[in-house]
Structures are given as C-alpha cells and as structure tokens.
Scaffold this active site. Sequence first.
Site, PDB file in Angstrom:
ATOM      1  N   ALA A 171       3.257   4.246   3.228  1.00 26.60           N
ATOM      2  CA  ALA A 171       1.990   4.053   2.519  1.00 26.60           C
ATOM      3  C   ALA A 171       1.217   2.894   3.127  1.00 26.60           C
ATOM      4  O   ALA A 171       1.706   2.190   4.019  1.00 26.60           O
ATOM      5  CB  ALA A 171       2.276   3.772   1.040  1.00 26.60           C
ATOM      6  N   GLN A 172      -0.012   2.710   2.628  1.00 25.75           N
ATOM      7  CA  GLN A 172      -0.816   1.558   3.027  1.00 25.75           C
ATOM      8  C   GLN A 172      -1.486   0.980   1.788  1.00 25.75           C
ATOM      9  O   GLN A 172      -1.600   1.657   0.758  1.00 25.75           O
ATOM     10  CB  GLN A 172      -1.844   1.948   4.081  1.00 25.75           C
ATOM     11  N   ASP A 324      15.094  -4.357   0.662  1.00 21.43           N
ATOM     12  CA  ASP A 324      14.194  -4.349   1.815  1.00 21.43           C
ATOM     13  C   ASP A 324      13.418  -5.667   1.900  1.00 21.43           C
ATOM     14  O   ASP A 324      12.185  -5.675   1.953  1.00 21.43           O
ATOM     15  CB  ASP A 324      13.224  -3.171   1.693  1.00 21.43           C
TER      16      ASP A 324
END
Length: 544
Positions: A171-172, A324
């Site tokens: 995604a962005q 992450d």
Amino acid sequence: MATRTLWGVAAKFMAVGTAVAGGTAGATILTSDDPPATFKLWTNVPVRLFRDAFTAASIAFDYEYSLLGLPEGSTEYSKMKHEVHIRSALKLQDLCFRNGGIYIKLGQHIGQLEYLVPEEYVKTMRESMLNKCPVSSYDQVCDVIKKELGGMPNEIFAKFDPAPIASASLAQVHVAQLHNGQEVAVKVQHAHMTDTAAADYATVELIVNTLHRLFPNFDYRWLVAEVRESLPKELDFLVEAQNSQKCLHNFQKLSPHISDSIYVPLVYWNMSTKKLLTMEYIDGVQIDDVKGIRKMGILPYDVSRLISEAFAEMIYKHGFVHCDPHAANLIVRPLPSGKRNILGKRKPQLVLLDHGLYKELDFDTRVNYAALWKGLVFSDEKAIRENSAKLGAGDDLYALFAGILTMRPWNRVIDTSVDHLMIQGTENDRSELQMYASQYFPQISELLRRLPRVILLMLKTNDCLRSVNNVLLQGSSLDTFLIIGRVSSEAVIQAKLMKKKSLITWLIVWLEGIILRARLLGMHFGIWLLHFQNILLYRKSLGC
C-alpha cells in the site's frame, strides 16, 4: 549438459506453474469485483512466471559456471563468488520490482536475514526494498477510494494530497484533511493486490521448491510458508486497525510504566475498510534519522532504550508482537507532556506504524523464549540448552540457535564478562558473522526448518531491532541487553507465580527476584566501570 538441465528444469516448472496459475486465475476472475480488470491482470501471469523462471535459471547458471574449476577457499574463488553474489542480488532485486506485491515482501524478508543470506543480498535488498517500493498512480488510488468509500477523494475529504508520503509493498500513504479540519493519513492498498496474491504465491512457491530439489541446501520453503499465512492478514486493513488498538491496550494494561511513551495513531473506523485505512496523522521523524532526532532535542541513546524496552515488553510480557519494526514503521516525536531527562534533553515518544504483521505467542512459548533470553544475558549455559530444546532447536543445535539470536559465537555467548553480547558493528564483526553463516549454512537451514514459525518471526523482529540500534548507536548497547535481561526475568518470575501460588513458592520466587535484581545492579556497575575505563583510555590517547 548442466546447462540443458538448468534450462530444462526452468521450462518444466514454467509449464506446471502456468497450469497451476491458470486454474487459480480462472477462479479469481469469476469471483472478482471487477472481472475485466482482473482478466487483464491475469493475462500477465504467464509473463511473470516466465520472468521468474528465467531469473532463477540465470542465477543458478551463473553460480554453476562462474565458479567451475576454481579451488574452493582460494582467493580467485572468493573474488568470483562475491561478484556472482552481487550480480544475482541485482537480478533478484530487478525481479522483485518488476513483479511487485508479494515479491517486494519477500525481498524485505531477505534483507533481514543476515545470519543466512550472503551479505551482498542483504545489503542490496535492505537498501532498496524499504525506500523504493512501487507507487500506484493517482487514478488507481481514486478507483480504490471510490470503491471503498463511495466517492472520489475530493468528495470524501476536504483536502487530499495526490502525491504519497510513503509507499510500501502492499500500500501507499497519502495525507488528507477531514471536513472538520483534522489532518489524517490515508493508507490505500495497491490496486488488485488481493487478485494477484494467489498467483504470485503459487509461482514463488513453485520456484523455491524446484530450486530446493536442485540444490538441497537452498531451503527457503519456511519463508514462503510464512508469507502464505501472514499475507491475507496484512491485506485486510481492518485486521491491522484491530491490531493497533490491541497493542495500545496491552501497553496501558500490562506495561503502564512506559505506556505514555508509546503511541499508536487513532483509527477512523467509519472511513476504513479492508483496503483503505484512515488514521490520525502523526508528525515525527523516522527512527533512522539521527540528525532529525537530535534536532528535536532528543538523545538517540534515549530512543534506543525506549525501543528496546517497548519490544521487550511486547515479546516477553504481552505475547502480542509487532513483527515488522523496520525504520519506516517507527517514528519518534517529543513526549507531549514535555518531560525531560536528567541532562535536560526532551524525552522521546515512540509511534508505532503499520500493524499488519503481528504474531501471538502462546503462554509456554512466551515464557520459554523469555527464559532463553534471560539465560543468554546471564551466560547461563544450562538455561540456554534447556529452553532452546523446548523451542525446537534440539540438543544438537542449541549453540547455533544462541548464535543466531545474539550474532555472537558460542564462546562469547557463555562468556561471563558483562559485555559478552556486544557487537561493535565493525567490518571484523560483519566478516565474522558472514563466515559463520557460510560455514554453517546447512545447519542453519535445518534449525530454521525445526523452529516454530512464530519463533522465525521473532528472529526477524530481533534482526530489525538490531539494525535500528546499529543506526542509532553505531553498534549494539549494553543497556539493551540489560533491559532484555530485566524484562525477560520479570516475565519468568510472573509465570512462576501464576503456576503455583503457595506461600513457600511465593517466598522462593521473591528471593529469586531479589537475586536477579542484585545481579542486574552488578552488571550496571560493571558497565559504568567499562565506560569510565574507555573515557580514561580516550583521554590518554589524546595525551591529556
């Protein structure tokens, strides 16, 4: 003959893969919300598969023939192998960027595998996969927003910046403003990610399995299996939103002493869906921006301590871990309360982003992992052996497991000196790590096959945090290991109290806690002496 074998294998798994992917494609097109667009995407599957096969065969061919006839261990062999590693890493990087999606995610994983993958691959992937991810066009972003929220960006938001401030594998993120004036960050999934994920996974799995049959020591099947399990959750942004809220709740309930120093952006649930996430916009600097951190009046040392404590609490006490924690997902800002440390510097607040990849540790795994790290910090060989075995390393690979966790050889792991786990981040340290990775490659592969996948994610988290600390402090910190020793010890003691609540047990555990705190105090004193000694040596070198 070998050439024909390699290219023949490539042709075979391309044909099989096309059949597998073709069946998956048909089902996906029929069930897609946008069959024509999905059909257009899936017509590219054979092309992507051919690209995969060609790259895999090209890399295998390069290794086979470039090193042919060179004596292993010779200078010529080492030089040529280094060159092949670089060429192959660039080929793999190009493949990841051209295919995108799941390939970028795999590239990011490879960039964290210092203990298993040659340095050339790690460096290439780490430098590119986090900061050069593909960007969806504004038209594609508009299509996603219209499908998910029922209107164009200028209709849903008062303002919407067409240029993303960040882009990742899935995604962005765009900055926008609500009609009430609130600034928000809008995370938009790359178009048709869910439609292509199944085919991408099938082709990657086929290639990895085929290469494993050709080269038995090449075994990354565990990595593909992990992506297969985690990717569907990462593609559902509502799961990510729930993870973020649970993470913050855990700190408030289980770690109230640092909860003010940890922040998670507020989620706007009425403007969030599986493919679009609207969150509070947070202004801060990325965790690897040391100059920016100093400019805010914050010490990088304080940031390093906060990160170490936050993730120690998550791993050993919460059992719900952000897996992450690379630099792009951690930002820092001054603590809103304005508190300062004893030097008058502003205290940091850690803002956790991207909550798509979490792992939950069951009670026994969490406690055994805490006991293992307690043993590592206190150089307790018996505890290391016992808890490594409980986590799956067996009686034969516990030393290797300890080495992967600490990035230190066994003789350093069980050394009783206070700085036995320190890594300076020098070229000698890096060379030593790469030597061990190369020398024990088959054993490392076997260890990774044995360990539960949740522990493999802990290894990845561990590597991410080590990388962050190296940037902040130019090496590892003794304080980091003391924090790990303290929090893991507290978790072990809490677990013992939960299992048995008799008065005698309580007294024994209470005494154990006293002894542990005394040992930690002694280690703190040892660290102070080392710092003092280093200052004297530095002054002596200057001729003072």
